[in-house]
Write a protein that holds these residues in place. Structure first.
Motif, PDB file in Angstrom:
ATOM      1  N   ILE A  72       0.833  -1.199   0.000  1.00  0.00           N
ATOM      2  CA  ILE A  72       0.000   0.000   0.000  1.00  0.00           C
ATOM      3  C   ILE A  72       0.872   1.254   0.000  1.00  0.00           C
ATOM      4  O   ILE A  72       0.564   2.241  -0.669  1.00  0.00           O
ATOM      5  CB  ILE A  72      -0.935  -0.026   1.220  1.00  0.00           C
ATOM      6  CG1 ILE A  72      -1.877  -1.232   1.116  1.00  0.00           C
ATOM      7  CG2 ILE A  72      -1.734   1.275   1.327  1.00  0.00           C
ATOM      8  CD1 ILE A  72      -2.623  -1.561   2.395  1.00  0.00           C
ATOM      9  N   TYR A 110      -3.647  -7.242   2.819  1.00  0.00           N
ATOM     10  CA  TYR A 110      -4.144  -6.913   1.483  1.00  0.00           C
ATOM     11  C   TYR A 110      -5.397  -7.730   1.175  1.00  0.00           C
ATOM     12  O   TYR A 110      -5.403  -8.957   1.359  1.00  0.00           O
ATOM     13  CB  TYR A 110      -3.090  -7.220   0.410  1.00  0.00           C
ATOM     14  CG  TYR A 110      -1.717  -6.667   0.692  1.00  0.00           C
ATOM     15  CD1 TYR A 110      -1.531  -5.351   1.105  1.00  0.00           C
ATOM     16  CD2 TYR A 110      -0.586  -7.470   0.542  1.00  0.00           C
ATOM     17  CE1 TYR A 110      -0.273  -4.844   1.358  1.00  0.00           C
ATOM     18  CE2 TYR A 110       0.683  -6.976   0.793  1.00  0.00           C
ATOM     19  CZ  TYR A 110       0.842  -5.669   1.204  1.00  0.00           C
ATOM     20  OH  TYR A 110       2.094  -5.177   1.465  1.00  0.00           O
ATOM     21  N   TRP A 114      -7.052  -6.440  -4.303  1.00  0.00           N
ATOM     22  CA  TRP A 114      -5.974  -5.443  -4.318  1.00  0.00           C
ATOM     23  C   TRP A 114      -4.667  -6.089  -4.731  1.00  0.00           C
ATOM     24  O   TRP A 114      -3.949  -5.576  -5.599  1.00  0.00           O
ATOM     25  CB  TRP A 114      -5.847  -4.800  -2.933  1.00  0.00           C
ATOM     26  CG  TRP A 114      -4.616  -3.952  -2.761  1.00  0.00           C
ATOM     27  CD1 TRP A 114      -3.338  -4.383  -2.460  1.00  0.00           C
ATOM     28  CD2 TRP A 114      -4.515  -2.529  -2.895  1.00  0.00           C
ATOM     29  NE1 TRP A 114      -2.460  -3.324  -2.398  1.00  0.00           N
ATOM     30  CE2 TRP A 114      -3.157  -2.178  -2.653  1.00  0.00           C
ATOM     31  CE3 TRP A 114      -5.444  -1.521  -3.174  1.00  0.00           C
ATOM     32  CZ2 TRP A 114      -2.709  -0.856  -2.692  1.00  0.00           C
ATOM     33  CZ3 TRP A 114      -4.991  -0.212  -3.214  1.00  0.00           C
ATOM     34  CH2 TRP A 114      -3.643   0.112  -2.974  1.00  0.00           C
ATOM     35  N   HIS A 115      -4.356  -7.211  -4.086  1.00  0.00           N
ATOM     36  CA  HIS A 115      -3.079  -7.879  -4.367  1.00  0.00           C
ATOM     37  C   HIS A 115      -2.978  -8.282  -5.839  1.00  0.00           C
ATOM     38  O   HIS A 115      -1.936  -8.099  -6.469  1.00  0.00           O
ATOM     39  CB  HIS A 115      -2.920  -9.113  -3.483  1.00  0.00           C
ATOM     40  CG  HIS A 115      -1.662  -9.875  -3.750  1.00  0.00           C
ATOM     41  ND1 HIS A 115      -0.435  -9.485  -3.269  1.00  0.00           N
ATOM     42  CD2 HIS A 115      -1.431 -11.006  -4.480  1.00  0.00           C
ATOM     43  CE1 HIS A 115       0.491 -10.335  -3.675  1.00  0.00           C
ATOM     44  NE2 HIS A 115      -0.088 -11.252  -4.413  1.00  0.00           N
TER      45      HIS A 115
END
Length: 254
Positions: A72, A110, A114-115
């Protein structure tokens, strides 16, 4: 099994002995900690080791400590980029064109979506300036199922990027049978890490010492994966793993 498809990780104290005895390739674990890439004594001992082996086939395992491609924090992403650039330079300095990297997935940190999204962008960007012969293998570590890696690979669309399926990690971190991991990821698997454990601790035991039915696993690999797939014996005792392969599967030159 074909001799030329088998590698041994240098995490094993007996790696050099087994590589010389069987003519296997080598997977360098010396640089799993990034600072080792800047240690001239380690680099020299690695060069000496490679020069002493009968087989020129080699894979470099890139560093992974505190490296998160889907982080992030942009500064953390920059650190991962820096260290993986160093890893590429280290590999090519030894004449190696194959490299294993950890996926960097962190559950509870995560979201999977997102990952996947950030990993696609990171690895496509990373490979953009690499030569056509350079091959990258993304390894599962903390993933609890195989489909998120399959979803990532569907969007990467770079034929130089593959999956390195670590069956020991899959057995430790997931309730999904190893054979299902192989089936789901088979279009993308280019390399595997072979070791065993009791399902609760990633102790890199010999391939026949643990909860994984290694004969069943090898059968699934043969049925699902490309015949060119390679794998590394990543157990702490590589002699025991090599002997099991020799006696149960056979080791051939063709």
């Amino acid at each position: 099994m074909k001799r030329t498809n088998i590698y041994v990780s240098t995490i094993a104290a007996d790696a050099e002995e087994v590589i010389k005895k069987y003519g296997f390739g080598i997977e360098l674990g010396q640089f799993c900690t990034a600072a080792a890439m800047e240690d001239e004594a380690i680099r020299k001992s690695t060069a000496d080791l490679l020069a002493s082996l009968y087989s020129p086939r080699a894979v470099l395992h890139a560093p992974f400590n505190e490296l998160f491609p889907a982080a992030i924090d942009p500064q953390a992403v920059m650190l991962a980029e820096k260290r993986y650039r160093q890893a590429y330079d280290t590999a090519t300095s030894f004449g190696i064109d194959r490299m294993v990297v950890h996926s960097g997935y962190m559950p509870f940190v995560y979201f999977k979506e997102w990952h996947i999204e950030k990993s696609i962008k990171f690895w496509n960007r990373y490979m953009a300036d690499k030569p056509g012969n350079f091959q990258l293998y993304i390894e599962n570590v903390l993933e609890d199922e195989p489909r998120m890696m399959a979803d990532m690979m569907k969007e990467i669309k770079d034929e130089r990027i593959h999956i390195c399926l670590d069956i020991g990690h899959a057995a430790c971190m997931s309730d999904v049978p190893v054979e299902e991991w192989i089936s789901v990821l088979s279009p993308y698997i280019g390399h595997l890490h072979m070791h065993n454990n009791n399902g609760s601790y990633d102790d890199h035991a010999p391939i026949d010492k643990g909860k994984i039915d290694i004969a069943k696993t090898i059968s699934a690999i043969k049925n699902c994966c490309s015949p060119d797939v390679t794998f590394t014996l990543e157990s702490m005792d590589s002699t025991a793993s090599a002997l099991w392969l020799e006696h149960r599967e056979g080791i051939t030159d063709e």
